[in-house]
Design an enzyme around this catalytic site. Structure first.
Site, PDB file in Angstrom:
ATOM      1  N   ARG A  34      41.984  36.419  42.928  1.00 41.82           N
ATOM      2  CA  ARG A  34      40.754  37.141  43.247  1.00 41.82           C
ATOM      3  C   ARG A  34      40.873  38.105  44.421  1.00 41.82           C
ATOM      4  NH1 ARG A  34      36.851  32.064  43.681  1.00 41.82           N
ATOM      5  NH2 ARG A  34      38.764  31.265  44.627  1.00 41.82           N
TER       6      ARG A  34
ATOM      7  N   ASP B   1      37.021  30.843  40.493  1.00 44.84           N
ATOM      8  CA  ASP B   1      38.481  30.962  40.526  1.00 44.84           C
ATOM      9  C   ASP B   1      39.050  30.873  39.107  1.00 44.84           C
ATOM     10  OD1 ASP B   1      41.157  30.955  41.162  1.00 44.84           O
ATOM     11  OD2 ASP B   1      41.022  29.276  42.570  1.00 44.84           O
TER      12      ASP B   1
ATOM     13  N   CYS C 109      40.043  34.642  49.477  1.00 40.98           N
ATOM     14  CA  CYS C 109      39.831  33.603  48.470  1.00 40.98           C
ATOM     15  C   CYS C 109      40.681  32.406  48.896  1.00 40.98           C
ATOM     16  CB  CYS C 109      40.132  34.083  47.053  1.00 40.98           C
ATOM     17  SG  CYS C 109      41.875  34.381  46.687  1.00 40.98           S
TER      18      CYS C 109
END
Length: 144
Positions: free
Chosen positions: A15, A117, A9
């Site tokens: 994440r 996100d 990420c």
């Protein structure tokens, strides 16, 4: 056969470390190494507190995680690279063009779904993202 999976990420604090922990648990009996990195990592930072809390509530622990920056060497060593967004794939290919054939969205089997996100958002955003990642992990396991 996949022996080394890298989850990517941006900051490597929300994440990718969460997906890393979930995927590692899901493939623990298969001898597959799972790690994560960030395209703009907050190097050495711990996993975000809300992300860690959600992991714990689902029986996982990301407490040992420390963010690290992606590198050509990490990409070279991975058999499979899983990302959260299409723009992550493009950035990875810019770093290591040879990784293009092994880099996919975590949400590939959900119609190439991107996972947004949740950084600096409310818990509800983290819950939504956690659920999307759990689905993505579950869908990849059958192919690993």
């Amino acid at each position: 056969m996949f022996k080394n999976i890298l989850v990517v990420c941006v900051g490597n604090i929300c994440r990718s470390p969460s997906a890393e922990v979930m995927l590692r648990e899901a493939v623990s009996a298969k001898g597959i190494q799972v790690s994560s990195a960030g395209l703009g990592a907050l190097v050495d930072h711990r996993i975000d507190a809300t992300a860690q809390q959600l992991l714990q509530e689902h029986g996982f622990d990301g407490g040992a995680h420390r963010a690290r920056q992606i590198s050509p060497a990490l990409l070279s060593g991975a058999d499979l690279v899983l990302t959260m967004e299409r723009k992550h794939i493009h950035r990875i290919i810019a770093i290591a063009p040879e990784a293009s054939g092994k880099t996919f969205l975590l949400g590939k089997w959900q119609g190439d779904r991107e996972i947004p996100d949740p950084y600096r958002q409310q818990r509800q955003a983290f819950e939504h993202v956690h659920a999307l990642m759990a689905e993505g992990v579950g869908s990849w396991v059958r192919y690993l």
